[in-house]
Design a protein around this motif. Structure first.
Motif, short mmCIF file in Angstrom:
data_model
loop_
_atom_site.label_atom_id
_atom_site.label_comp_id
_atom_site.label_asym_id
_atom_site.label_seq_id
_atom_site.Cartn_x
_atom_site.Cartn_y
_atom_site.Cartn_z
N PRO A 52 0.74 -1.38 0.00
CA PRO A 52 -0.07 -0.02 -0.15
C PRO A 52 0.76 1.29 -0.09
O PRO A 52 0.38 2.19 -0.39
N THR A 53 2.12 1.18 0.57
CA THR A 53 2.85 2.58 0.65
C THR A 53 3.78 2.44 -0.68
O THR A 53 4.74 3.35 -0.57
N GLY A 54 3.61 1.32 -1.39
CA GLY A 54 4.56 1.41 -2.56
C GLY A 54 6.08 0.72 -2.35
O GLY A 54 7.00 1.02 -3.21
N SER A 55 6.23 0.23 -1.01
CA SER A 55 7.64 -0.38 -0.95
C SER A 55 7.63 -1.55 0.06
O SER A 55 6.77 -1.60 0.95
N PHE A 56 8.67 -2.30 0.23
CA PHE A 56 8.64 -3.57 1.15
C PHE A 56 8.63 -3.01 2.50
O PHE A 56 8.52 -3.72 3.53
N SER A 73 14.52 8.67 7.90
CA SER A 73 14.12 7.97 6.69
C SER A 73 14.68 8.58 5.31
O SER A 73 15.16 9.73 5.33
N THR A 74 15.00 7.91 4.41
CA THR A 74 15.24 8.48 3.02
C THR A 74 13.95 8.50 2.35
O THR A 74 14.04 8.72 1.08
N GLY A 75 12.78 8.13 3.00
CA GLY A 75 11.67 8.41 2.43
C GLY A 75 10.42 7.27 2.32
O GLY A 75 9.39 7.28 2.97
N ASN A 76 11.01 6.15 2.15
CA ASN A 76 10.04 5.08 2.07
C ASN A 76 9.62 4.37 3.44
O ASN A 76 8.56 4.02 3.63
N PHE A 77 10.68 4.40 4.35
CA PHE A 77 10.56 3.85 5.66
C PHE A 77 9.45 4.90 6.61
O PHE A 77 8.56 4.45 7.23
N GLY A 78 9.91 6.26 6.30
CA GLY A 78 9.11 7.06 6.69
C GLY A 78 7.47 7.09 6.27
O GLY A 78 6.60 7.13 7.18
N ARG A 79 7.42 6.89 5.18
CA ARG A 79 5.86 6.78 4.53
C ARG A 79 5.24 5.58 5.12
O ARG A 79 3.98 5.54 5.66
N ALA A 80 6.09 4.34 5.03
CA ALA A 80 5.51 3.32 5.91
C ALA A 80 5.11 3.14 7.23
O ALA A 80 4.17 2.82 7.51
N LEU A 81 6.01 4.12 7.98
CA LEU A 81 5.78 4.12 9.35
C LEU A 81 4.55 5.01 9.48
O LEU A 81 3.58 4.76 10.43
N ALA A 82 4.32 5.98 8.67
CA ALA A 82 3.28 7.07 8.99
C ALA A 82 2.05 6.29 8.67
O ALA A 82 0.85 6.55 9.31
N TYR A 83 2.10 5.59 7.60
CA TYR A 83 0.79 4.42 7.20
C TYR A 83 0.58 3.63 8.36
O TYR A 83 -0.88 3.71 8.83
N GLN A 106 1.64 14.45 3.11
CA GLN A 106 0.33 14.11 2.95
C GLN A 106 -0.07 12.68 3.83
O GLN A 106 -1.23 12.24 3.96
N SER A 107 0.95 12.22 4.62
CA SER A 107 0.61 10.89 4.96
C SER A 107 0.04 10.94 6.57
O SER A 107 -0.27 10.05 7.21
N GLY A 108 0.02 12.41 7.19
CA GLY A 108 -0.44 12.48 8.57
C GLY A 108 0.54 12.39 9.57
O GLY A 108 0.34 12.63 10.87
N ALA A 109 1.89 12.08 9.01
CA ALA A 109 2.84 12.34 9.91
C ALA A 109 3.28 13.75 10.28
O ALA A 109 3.19 14.50 9.37
N GLU A 110 4.15 14.08 11.20
CA GLU A 110 4.87 15.26 11.37
C GLU A 110 6.11 15.01 10.77
O GLU A 110 7.10 14.23 11.29
N LEU A 111 6.40 15.99 9.74
CA LEU A 111 7.58 15.88 8.83
C LEU A 111 8.61 17.00 9.60
O LEU A 111 8.32 18.11 9.56
N VAL A 112 9.73 16.58 9.58
CA VAL A 112 10.74 17.54 10.18
C VAL A 112 11.96 17.22 8.91
O VAL A 112 12.67 15.99 8.49
N ILE A 113 12.64 18.18 8.23
CA ILE A 113 13.59 18.21 7.20
C ILE A 113 14.78 18.90 7.83
O ILE A 113 14.67 19.92 8.06
N HIS A 114 15.73 18.01 8.06
CA HIS A 114 16.93 18.53 8.77
C HIS A 114 18.30 18.06 8.22
O HIS A 114 18.20 16.85 8.11
N GLY A 115 18.98 18.82 7.77
CA GLY A 115 20.49 18.54 7.40
C GLY A 115 20.60 18.10 5.89
O GLY A 115 19.68 17.86 5.30
N ASP A 116 21.72 17.72 5.42
CA ASP A 116 22.18 17.41 4.14
C ASP A 116 22.25 16.03 3.92
O ASP A 116 22.63 15.35 2.84
N CYS A 117 22.24 14.94 4.88
CA CYS A 117 22.30 13.58 4.71
C CYS A 117 21.68 12.96 5.84
O CYS A 117 20.95 13.56 6.89
N GLN A 118 21.47 11.62 5.56
CA GLN A 118 20.54 10.56 6.46
C GLN A 118 21.24 10.86 8.02
O GLN A 118 20.28 10.89 8.74
#
Length: 331
Positions: free
Chosen positions: A49-53, A78-88, A115-127
């Motif tokens: 459902p979230t587009g990844s394993f 996250s690099t994107g997919n885990f965050g989306r999965a955790l939010a879902y 759009q996932s319902g999670a609180e999103l924090v963008i921080h820094g230049d790398c994971q």
């Protein structure tokens, strides 16, 4: 002494996540089977459902929390997919989720997180920067920190993918998957080798920024600069304090390969033309490895984990250019 994960942990994970994560199809690729003179199977975890394993491990981790932890909420990087999965998973289980990402995360994944319902924090230049911020929020707000890969519940959840492969095709003798922090390879390796110890597990990373492969070569976790790649899901470090996935990757992964960006692009375009699928670069690195390293697969039974489909228009256009095709033909 740290307790080891077992096949029973993966079975427990499957019971927990049943009904929320899909049992995804394992389909034969006629095109690749003909090209390499072998049997090729594609495990389509891109259809989650979230587009990844990643949904498998995220659900298992949240379902393993204590009631008080669920109430306070969780934080991850996250690099994107885990965050989306955790939010879902958090939305379905009523658990507040905060996701920390870096400025390297592609725009489509940032927008999906918004759009996932999670609180999103963008921080820094790398994971690694995003991870430090996630741990700071854990300490400041009393949140439960859920690692995107280096966690036994996450690993066991990802291992359910391997369990499904072996239940449908127990004679698979070679399995390819993307290699980043090692959560997928660790879980797959445990599941696959518990059923067939002779099966080979192969991890594949992009050429630059392959933190796990560099760490394995050094014999201990290393910090490796994160760089832009078509396989953006494979970016980031493994953590200098890695407690689970480094050792499990050492134990269960038989071979590791790096692939160039042009080869990733060509593999992504193979999926479009021959398999009729749009997939992320990270989902195509196994096919890229076979082509770039001229691996001999004749007569073998081979599976590839097609790990995700969360592909931006910009990344797809870049892949088309690198592969020598006209991007606008498919956008």
């Amino acid at each position: 002494m740290q307790q080891q994960l077992t096949l029973q942990d993966i079975y427990r994970a499957r019971r927990r996540i049943a009904g929320l994560a899909l049992r995804t199809p394992l389909v034969r690729s006629e095109a690749l089977s003909r090209r390499w003179d072998c049997e090729v199977w594609l495990k389509l975890d891109s259809l989650q459902p979230t587009g990844s394993f990643k949904l498998r491990g995220a659900l298992n981790a949240l379902l393993g929390l204590e009631p008080m932890q669920r109430e306070r909420g969780v934080v991850t990087m996250s690099t994107g997919n885990f965050g989306r999965a955790l939010a879902y998973a958090g939305q379905h289980l009523g658990i507040p989720v905060t996701v920390c990402i870096s400025r390297l995360v592609p725009n489509n994944k940032v927008e999906a997180l918004r759009q996932s319902g999670a609180e999103l924090v963008i921080h820094g230049d790398c994971q690694d920067d995003a991870d430090r911020e996630a741990r700071r929020l854990r300490d400041e707000q009393g949140l439960a920190y859920v690692p995107p890969f280096d966690d036994p519940l996450v690993i066991a959840g990802q291992g359910t993918c391997g369990l499904e492969i072996m239940e449908e095709q127990p004679d698979i003798d070679l399995l390819f998957a993307g290699l980043s922090g090692g959560g997928l390879i660790a879980g797959l390796g445990l599941a696959v080798k518990s059923v067939n110890p002779a099966a080979e597990v192969v991890g594949v990373s992009m050429r630059e920024g392959a933190a796990m492969l560099a760490s394995l070569a050094a014999g201990h976790p290393l910090q490796v600069p994160e760089v832009h790649s078509l396989a953006d899901s494979l970016g980031g470090g493994i953590g200098l304090d890695n407690a689970w996935t480094f050792a499990m990757t050492q134990r269960y992964m038989d071979r590791g390969y790096k692939v160039d960006e042009v080869q990733i692009a060509r593999a992504m375009l193979h999926f479009l033309h021959e398999e009729k699928m749009l997939v992320e670069g990270a989902a195509a690195v196994g096919v890229a490895a076979v082509e770039q390293h001229r691996l001999e697969l004749s007569g073998r039974r081979v599976a590839f984990v097609v790990s995700g489909r969360n592909l931006s228009n910009e990344t797809f256009a870049e892949a088309c250019r690198l592969a020598g095709e006209r991007p606008y033909a498919y956008l």
